[in-house]
Scaffold this motif. Structure first.
Motif, PDB file in Angstrom:
ATOM      1  N   SER B 280     -76.455  32.918  45.150  1.00 53.76           N
ATOM      2  CA  SER B 280     -77.438  33.603  45.990  1.00 53.76           C
ATOM      3  C   SER B 280     -77.022  33.540  47.456  1.00 53.76           C
ATOM      4  O   SER B 280     -77.631  34.150  48.312  1.00 53.76           O
ATOM      5  CB  SER B 280     -78.803  32.945  45.805  1.00 53.76           C
ATOM      6  OG  SER B 280     -78.727  31.608  46.246  1.00 53.76           O
ATOM      7  N   ALA B 281     -75.963  32.801  47.735  1.00 51.71           N
ATOM      8  CA  ALA B 281     -75.598  32.555  49.133  1.00 51.71           C
ATOM      9  C   ALA B 281     -74.616  33.596  49.647  1.00 51.71           C
ATOM     10  O   ALA B 281     -73.629  33.271  50.279  1.00 51.71           O
ATOM     11  CB  ALA B 281     -75.008  31.160  49.272  1.00 51.71           C
ATOM     12  N   TYR B 282     -74.904  34.896  49.360  1.00 49.81           N
ATOM     13  CA  TYR B 282     -73.916  35.895  49.759  1.00 49.81           C
ATOM     14  C   TYR B 282     -73.738  35.985  51.267  1.00 49.81           C
ATOM     15  O   TYR B 282     -72.677  36.293  51.758  1.00 49.81           O
ATOM     16  CB  TYR B 282     -74.284  37.255  49.186  1.00 49.81           C
ATOM     17  CG  TYR B 282     -75.554  37.832  49.728  1.00 49.81           C
ATOM     18  CD1 TYR B 282     -75.533  38.582  50.886  1.00 49.81           C
ATOM     19  CD2 TYR B 282     -76.777  37.618  49.093  1.00 49.81           C
ATOM     20  CE1 TYR B 282     -76.698  39.106  51.397  1.00 49.81           C
ATOM     21  CE2 TYR B 282     -77.942  38.141  49.601  1.00 49.81           C
ATOM     22  CZ  TYR B 282     -77.895  38.885  50.756  1.00 49.81           C
ATOM     23  OH  TYR B 282     -79.044  39.387  51.268  1.00 49.81           O
ATOM     24  N   MET B 283     -74.814  35.687  52.003  1.00 52.49           N
ATOM     25  CA  MET B 283     -74.677  35.745  53.461  1.00 52.49           C
ATOM     26  C   MET B 283     -73.695  34.706  53.968  1.00 52.49           C
ATOM     27  O   MET B 283     -72.986  34.914  54.944  1.00 52.49           O
ATOM     28  CB  MET B 283     -76.029  35.543  54.121  1.00 52.49           C
ATOM     29  CG  MET B 283     -76.744  36.841  54.362  1.00 52.49           C
ATOM     30  SD  MET B 283     -78.404  36.574  54.958  1.00 52.49           S
ATOM     31  CE  MET B 283     -78.096  35.718  56.469  1.00 52.49           C
ATOM     32  N   LEU B 284     -73.673  33.568  53.294  1.00 52.78           N
ATOM     33  CA  LEU B 284     -72.725  32.512  53.667  1.00 52.78           C
ATOM     34  C   LEU B 284     -71.305  33.028  53.505  1.00 52.78           C
ATOM     35  O   LEU B 284     -70.458  32.871  54.384  1.00 52.78           O
ATOM     36  CB  LEU B 284     -72.964  31.294  52.776  1.00 52.78           C
ATOM     37  CG  LEU B 284     -72.103  30.081  53.071  1.00 52.78           C
ATOM     38  CD1 LEU B 284     -72.424  29.537  54.434  1.00 52.78           C
ATOM     39  CD2 LEU B 284     -72.321  29.006  52.022  1.00 52.78           C
ATOM     40  N   GLY B 287     -70.541  35.569  56.116  1.00 49.95           N
ATOM     41  CA  GLY B 287     -70.322  34.897  57.395  1.00 49.95           C
ATOM     42  C   GLY B 287     -68.951  34.265  57.465  1.00 49.95           C
ATOM     43  O   GLY B 287     -68.223  34.439  58.447  1.00 49.95           O
ATOM     44  N   VAL B 288     -68.581  33.563  56.409  1.00 51.06           N
ATOM     45  CA  VAL B 288     -67.265  32.914  56.394  1.00 51.06           C
ATOM     46  C   VAL B 288     -66.169  33.971  56.460  1.00 51.06           C
ATOM     47  O   VAL B 288     -65.177  33.824  57.180  1.00 51.06           O
ATOM     48  CB  VAL B 288     -67.113  32.038  55.125  1.00 51.06           C
ATOM     49  CG1 VAL B 288     -65.681  31.542  54.995  1.00 51.06           C
ATOM     50  CG2 VAL B 288     -68.070  30.864  55.195  1.00 51.06           C
ATOM     51  N   LEU B 290     -66.311  36.882  57.870  1.00 50.90           N
ATOM     52  CA  LEU B 290     -66.234  37.406  59.240  1.00 50.90           C
ATOM     53  C   LEU B 290     -65.468  36.469  60.152  1.00 50.90           C
ATOM     54  O   LEU B 290     -64.600  36.880  60.916  1.00 50.90           O
ATOM     55  CB  LEU B 290     -67.647  37.601  59.797  1.00 50.90           C
ATOM     56  CG  LEU B 290     -68.387  38.793  59.250  1.00 50.90           C
ATOM     57  CD1 LEU B 290     -69.783  38.848  59.832  1.00 50.90           C
ATOM     58  CD2 LEU B 290     -67.631  40.044  59.615  1.00 50.90           C
TER      59      LEU B 290
END
Lengths: 308, 314
Positions: B280-284, B287-288, B290
């Motif tokens: 569920s941590a797709y934003m993580l 972010g990584v 990027l």
């Protein structure tokens, strides 16, 4: 209610917003002024401050004041250290290139937000205020024939909110004293004025940058610790302060501390007053349009001396 | 300026592949690629201003939303059919872009960035303020019956894919043609050294104004099509997030390359899509990705290809 009491209340509520905003914006302004870095993750450092404050308050227990004071010390230090680490590991390595810094700090924003969501969860949680008595605001009015003091029911402010205003004022004085009176401040100003010359004079520019980035994030965290007893800590709470802090920094003039504080007062108060008398959304529309127009016609900001 | 065979082959080849994909893709990816093509058109528009003219705008969501609401509101409240509604959306975007350009181009650098951000934010708040008509954050659904363009039902996956492909082809080829034209070359020169271009006698202000209007119009077209093809308009599409997305896609794919916006959008979309299947941590992960990208591939994916393999890539 009449216009007068309403106005006083709106002004005081606005002053609380302004106080926290000033702390956040001064942090952003320091980073921008000294390092020429637009830190999109600034709002997330603010959010981290609030979240860490909750953890600290939970761990300390006992009287709410104990936990609050501990949070007031620990949260800014932890957040500042994290920011300094991010500066050394990421920003330094991309040489503070403006566009790449923006992307990197957006990445940082995602990372911090997601990690907070995974560990802290999506709930909003409060920190209990150390003291929270109601302060009735006196209001003078004509009664029948004589002039006297009235205490209309329903509008009062808490002692804690007054404390926030004074605490923020004290911290800002401290920041000013640091910039103007100490050796560290001198080094920062030298770096701000001319990075290459500072480097030539043997100033450890890289360490100054890490320090400034840390202090900037720490100030945001401090502002957040002050606000958690009023608003709860939430993993998405960093977005709005980021935009508002941007507005303030720009209106005040990029890198000008007195300008930033004045602009925070202006935005905070007008936000409080317009929100009470009209609508919060309208207040924000007016504020953002104003910033846009200020920048269009005076790109250096109201108190800035240099063009960006 | 004539186009080299290799250049033309590469870009037309991509369009042919995208066209052909439609017959082989499973339903899920079929829908994804249609969405990616519309979003990539948005990125193509953004790239003209950011990648080729060197102006970093944080306010493109304003144009995207202008297109979307110009289209959606006229369908919803004025009873327009899709064709004129699309025109209204695109014209609205062009006008908004022109208006903002007149103001924002008085500034440069960081100030330009913030001015565009602020006006876009004011636009977003205005959408919320007029919630009575726009339904604010909640947004409104454009009914299937209102999405029939010249007898073609755009809610049908095949028709939607063709429409998205058509939009993307037009935007993509236009951007290829533009950056190889005299006007586009001048924009690149402005990006590299505005002072010198001005000294050579070019009207840099007019060129930047033109770039912003073209860029805003393409973004508005993407917004209008997005609303029509997926049947929904909401305030989220006007938020800061939607200004940051095209910046990320373009930087990821390679700013200042014609292929970059598509590559970046595709990459980011599937990065999030695939990783959200695993965790569920797709934003993580985003972010990584990027941060890693800024550290190791500062010119983006296509930019690195140009730097290492093919210097002449447009």
């Amino acid at each position: 209610m009449e216009f007068g009491p309403h106005l006083i209340l709106a002004t005081l509520e606005g002053a609380v917003t302004a106080a926290v905003l000033a702390l956040t914006a001064v942090g952003l302004s320091l980073v921008f002024g000294v390092m020429r870095v637009v830190n999109i993750a600034h709002g997330e450092f603010y959010m981290l401050g609030a979240v860490i404050a909750w953890y600290v308050a939970q761990m300390v227990g006992g009287h709410p004041a104990l936990g609050f004071v501990a949070a007031l010390v620990i949260a800014p230090l932890v957040v500042g250290a994290l920011a300094a680490a991010a500066d050394v590991t990421i920003l330094k390595r991309i040489e503070y290139d403006p566009e790449r810094t923006i992307v990197a700090t957006i990445g940082l924003l995602y990372i911090i937000q997601q990690l907070t969501l995974m560990t802290y969860g999506p709930e909003a949680r409060p920190v209990e205020a150390p003291f929270n008595t109601r302060v009735e605001l006196p209001w003078f009015d004509w009664f029948e024939t004589l002039f006297g003091m009235a205490q209309p029911w329903g509008w009062s402010i808490t002692s804690y909110k007054l404390f926030v205003i004074f605490a923020a004022g004290a911290v800002l004085c401290g920041v000013w004293a640091m910039m103007a009176r100490t050796k560290i401040g001198l080094l920062m100003r030298a770096t701000q004025a001319d990075r290459d010359m500072a480097l030539a004079f043997g100033i450890p520019v890289e360490r100054v940058y890490a320090l400034v980035f840390g202090i900037g994030a720490g100030l945001a965290a401090l502002g957040a610790v002050l606000i958690v007893p009023i608003q709860q800590a939430h993993y998405l709470m960093g977005v709005e302060p980021l935009l508002l802090a941007f507005i303030v920094v720009i209106i005040g003039g990029l890198g000008s501390l007195p300008g930033t504080v004045l602009a925070a007062l202006f935005i905070g108060l007008s936000d409080g007053i317009i929100s009470v008398f009209f609508s919060p959304t309208l207040a924000k529309i007016l504020a953002t349009l104003l910033v846009g127009l200020v920048l269009v016609f005076r790109p250096q900001g109201l108190f800035g001396t240099r063009t960006a | 300026m004539s186009m080299g065979g290799r250049v033309l082959g590469l870009h037309l080849g991509l369009l042919v592949i995208l066209f052909a994909l439609q017959f082989v893709l499973p339903a899920y990816h079929h829908g994804n690629i249609a969405r990616i093509m519309v979003l990539a058109s948005y990125a193509v528009g953004y790239n003209i201003l950011f990648g080729y003219t060197g102006l970093l705008s944080l306010g493109h969501a304003l144009f995207f939303a202008a297109g979307m609401y110009g289209m959606g509101l006229t369908i919803q409240h004025a009873g327009f059919t899709p064709a004129p509604a699309l025109v209204v959306g695109i014209v609205a975007g062009a006008l908004v872009a022109g208006g903002l350009a007149l103001l924002a181009l008085r500034t440069a650098g960081v100030a330009f960035m913030i001015v565009t951000l602020m006006f876009a934010q004011a636009g977003y708040l205005t959408i919320l303020y007029f919630g009575e008509y726009t339904r604010g954050d909640e947004g409104f659904v454009i009914q299937q019956a209102q999405r029939v363009l010249w007898g073609i039902d755009l809610s049908d996956p095949t028709a939607r894919y063709f429409a998205a492909w058509g939009l993307f082809s037009v935007c993509f080829l236009m951007s290829l043609w533009l950056v190889r034209s005299r006007f586009g070359r001048t924009l690149i020169a402005i990006r590299e050294n505005e002072e010198r271009v001005r000294m050579l006698g070019y009207d840099t202000y007019a060129h930047k104004l033109g770039a912003m209007v073209v860029s805003g119009t393409i973004s508005a077209a993407a917004g209008a099509f997005y609303g029509l093809l997926f049947g929904y308009a909401g305030a989220t599409f006007g938020s800061v997030q939607y200004s940051i997305f095209p910046l990320l896609w373009v930087l990821l794919g390679g700013a200042g390359t014609v292929l970059g916006p598509f590559v970046g959008t595709l990459f980011m979309f599937y990065l999030i899509d695939l990783s959200s299947g695993v965790t569920s941590a797709y934003m993580l992960i985003a972010g990584v990705a990027l941060v890693a990208l800024t550290l190791f591939a500062p010119q983006g994916l296509t930019g690195e290809v140009r730097r290492r393999l093919w210097k002449g890539l447009p």
